[in-house]
Design a protein around this motif. Structure first.
Motif, PDB file in Angstrom:
ATOM      1  N   LEU A 192      43.305  42.182  46.240  1.00  0.00           N
ATOM      2  CA  LEU A 192      42.261  41.609  45.393  1.00  0.00           C
ATOM      3  C   LEU A 192      41.610  42.671  44.511  1.00  0.00           C
ATOM      4  O   LEU A 192      41.333  42.425  43.331  1.00  0.00           O
ATOM      5  CB  LEU A 192      41.212  40.919  46.268  1.00  0.00           C
ATOM      6  N   ALA A 193      41.380  43.844  45.066  1.00  0.00           N
ATOM      7  CA  ALA A 193      40.799  44.928  44.273  1.00  0.00           C
ATOM      8  C   ALA A 193      41.764  45.381  43.181  1.00  0.00           C
ATOM      9  O   ALA A 193      41.353  45.634  42.036  1.00  0.00           O
ATOM     10  CB  ALA A 193      40.432  46.101  45.177  1.00  0.00           C
ATOM     11  N   ALA A 194      43.045  45.476  43.513  1.00  0.00           N
ATOM     12  CA  ALA A 194      44.039  45.898  42.528  1.00  0.00           C
ATOM     13  C   ALA A 194      44.157  44.889  41.389  1.00  0.00           C
ATOM     14  O   ALA A 194      44.271  45.264  40.214  1.00  0.00           O
ATOM     15  CB  ALA A 194      45.393  46.087  43.207  1.00  0.00           C
ATOM     16  N   ALA A 195      44.126  43.597  41.730  1.00  0.00           N
ATOM     17  CA  ALA A 195      44.213  42.555  40.703  1.00  0.00           C
ATOM     18  C   ALA A 195      42.993  42.598  39.789  1.00  0.00           C
ATOM     19  O   ALA A 195      43.106  42.400  38.569  1.00  0.00           O
ATOM     20  CB  ALA A 195      44.331  41.192  41.367  1.00  0.00           C
ATOM     21  N   MET A 196      41.826  42.843  40.366  1.00  0.00           N
ATOM     22  CA  MET A 196      40.613  42.959  39.565  1.00  0.00           C
ATOM     23  C   MET A 196      40.726  44.125  38.585  1.00  0.00           C
ATOM     24  O   MET A 196      40.416  43.984  37.398  1.00  0.00           O
ATOM     25  CB  MET A 196      39.398  43.161  40.476  1.00  0.00           C
ATOM     26  N   GLU A 197      41.186  45.259  39.064  1.00  0.00           N
ATOM     27  CA  GLU A 197      41.340  46.421  38.195  1.00  0.00           C
ATOM     28  C   GLU A 197      42.386  46.183  37.110  1.00  0.00           C
ATOM     29  O   GLU A 197      42.194  46.563  35.952  1.00  0.00           O
ATOM     30  CB  GLU A 197      41.739  47.643  39.025  1.00  0.00           C
ATOM     31  N   LYS A 198      43.484  45.561  37.494  1.00  0.00           N
ATOM     32  CA  LYS A 198      44.592  45.370  36.553  1.00  0.00           C
ATOM     33  C   LYS A 198      44.195  44.473  35.392  1.00  0.00           C
ATOM     34  O   LYS A 198      44.625  44.700  34.244  1.00  0.00           O
ATOM     35  CB  LYS A 198      45.785  44.755  37.299  1.00  0.00           C
ATOM     36  N   THR A 199      43.403  43.464  35.640  1.00  0.00           N
ATOM     37  CA  THR A 199      43.020  42.512  34.591  1.00  0.00           C
ATOM     38  C   THR A 199      41.627  42.753  34.040  1.00  0.00           C
ATOM     39  O   THR A 199      41.178  42.021  33.159  1.00  0.00           O
ATOM     40  CB  THR A 199      43.091  41.069  35.126  1.00  0.00           C
ATOM     41  N   ASP A 200      40.945  43.740  34.586  1.00  0.00           N
ATOM     42  CA  ASP A 200      39.587  44.074  34.148  1.00  0.00           C
ATOM     43  C   ASP A 200      38.642  42.895  34.320  1.00  0.00           C
ATOM     44  O   ASP A 200      37.722  42.691  33.521  1.00  0.00           O
ATOM     45  CB  ASP A 200      39.586  44.529  32.687  1.00  0.00           C
ATOM     46  N   SER A 201      38.868  42.101  35.380  1.00  0.00           N
ATOM     47  CA  SER A 201      37.978  40.958  35.622  1.00  0.00           C
ATOM     48  C   SER A 201      37.997  40.560  37.086  1.00  0.00           C
ATOM     49  O   SER A 201      39.067  40.371  37.682  1.00  0.00           O
ATOM     50  CB  SER A 201      38.396  39.758  34.775  1.00  0.00           C
ATOM     51  N   ILE A 202      36.815  40.395  37.647  1.00  0.00           N
ATOM     52  CA  ILE A 202      36.704  39.949  39.031  1.00  0.00           C
ATOM     53  C   ILE A 202      37.097  38.481  39.173  1.00  0.00           C
ATOM     54  O   ILE A 202      37.407  38.012  40.273  1.00  0.00           O
ATOM     55  CB  ILE A 202      35.270  40.182  39.544  1.00  0.00           C
ATOM     56  N   VAL A 203      37.108  37.741  38.065  1.00  0.00           N
ATOM     57  CA  VAL A 203      37.494  36.331  38.111  1.00  0.00           C
ATOM     58  C   VAL A 203      38.936  36.184  38.579  1.00  0.00           C
ATOM     59  O   VAL A 203      39.280  35.226  39.275  1.00  0.00           O
ATOM     60  CB  VAL A 203      37.284  35.656  36.739  1.00  0.00           C
ATOM     61  N   THR A 204      39.787  37.132  38.229  1.00  0.00           N
ATOM     62  CA  THR A 204      41.174  37.111  38.713  1.00  0.00           C
ATOM     63  C   THR A 204      41.213  37.189  40.224  1.00  0.00           C
ATOM     64  O   THR A 204      41.953  36.443  40.880  1.00  0.00           O
ATOM     65  CB  THR A 204      41.970  38.289  38.120  1.00  0.00           C
ATOM     66  N   ALA A 205      40.419  38.078  40.793  1.00  0.00           N
ATOM     67  CA  ALA A 205      40.357  38.203  42.249  1.00  0.00           C
ATOM     68  C   ALA A 205      39.827  36.922  42.883  1.00  0.00           C
ATOM     69  O   ALA A 205      40.307  36.501  43.947  1.00  0.00           O
ATOM     70  CB  ALA A 205      39.477  39.391  42.637  1.00  0.00           C
ATOM     71  N   MET A 206      38.870  36.285  42.252  1.00  0.00           N
ATOM     72  CA  MET A 206      38.342  35.020  42.761  1.00  0.00           C
ATOM     73  C   MET A 206      39.426  33.949  42.798  1.00  0.00           C
ATOM     74  O   MET A 206      39.533  33.191  43.769  1.00  0.00           O
ATOM     75  CB  MET A 206      37.178  34.539  41.893  1.00  0.00           C
TER      76      MET A 206
END
Length: 221
Positions: A192-206
């Motif tokens: 989840l942290a990696a996905a947030m960083e990769k897309t520059d958005s916490i919404v991706t992690a959500m």
């Protein structure tokens, strides 16, 4: 990743302390007569409302980042889910080799809640928890630790996320079983942290968090 303001971080840490130390007993004293499913639903609903108020500016910015970079979001979600499930299966094989017949106590707890009230449990698990937990663990904890060390941010946020899912069972189950349960949540915390960083958005992690929880709910059913 979008940064929280000093004010958001201050109120965020304050709310995290209240949520961990005060909110469970407060909600239980009010909603206990309605059953465990209602207690857990209310807990997550209050948490969602609180983080929405505290982090509303941050969440608006993260949503803008999500929509602006939407073309790369779907591949990241797909890869993240694949990594999570492969890592989870490998980890489960290792765990069951150590502890045959192992069961995740939190999964069993969610299954019991589902039997009490399927609708409340589904909404709580798929819609409420992903938003509030991502704000606190990836947005607040990861974001604050990231200022000091990227790798420490991954380790601390993933460990805190794992601890959240087992701390309520301390004293009711053995240390080995709880440790193994804790380990099962580390892949999710890291992905989840990696996905947030990769897309520059916490919404991706959500979104990923919600999908994982939805699949787990279906599996429990």
């Amino acid at each position: 990743v979008g940064r929280m303001t000093k004010r958001e971080m201050t109120f965020g840490w304050g709310w995290l302390a209240v949520q961990m130390l005060v909110l469970p007993s407060l909600i239980s004293s009010i909603a206990a007569p309605r059953g465990s499913a209602a207690v857990n639903f209310c807990y997550h609903l209050v948490s969602l409302l609180a983080v929405t108020v505290i982090f509303h500016r941050y969440l608006k910015q993260e949503l803008r980042n999500f929509t602006a970079g939407f073309k790369k979001v779907l591949p990241v979600i797909a890869v993240s889910l694949a990594v999570y499930y492969v890592a989870g299966e490998v980890l489960l094989c290792l765990i069951t080799a150590i502890e045959p017949g192992f069961r995740n106590v939190n999964d069993d707890s969610v299954a019991a809640l589902r039997q009490g009230n399927l609708a409340l449990t589904a909404v709580m698990t798929v819609a409420l928890a992903p938003v509030s937990e991502e704000c606190l663990f990836r947005g607040l904890i990861f974001g604050c630790a990231r200022k000091q060390s990227r790798w420490a941010a991954y380790a601390i946020s993933a460990a805190a996320f794992g601890a959240l899912h087992v701390m309520g069972y301390v004293g009711s189950f053995g240390a080995v079983q709880l440790l193994l349960c804790f380990l099962q949540y580390l892949p999710a915390g890291l992905v989840l942290a990696a996905a947030m960083e990769k897309t520059d958005s916490i919404v991706t992690a959500m979104c990923i968090h919600a999908i994982i929880n939805a699949v787990s709910m279906i599996g429990i059913m």
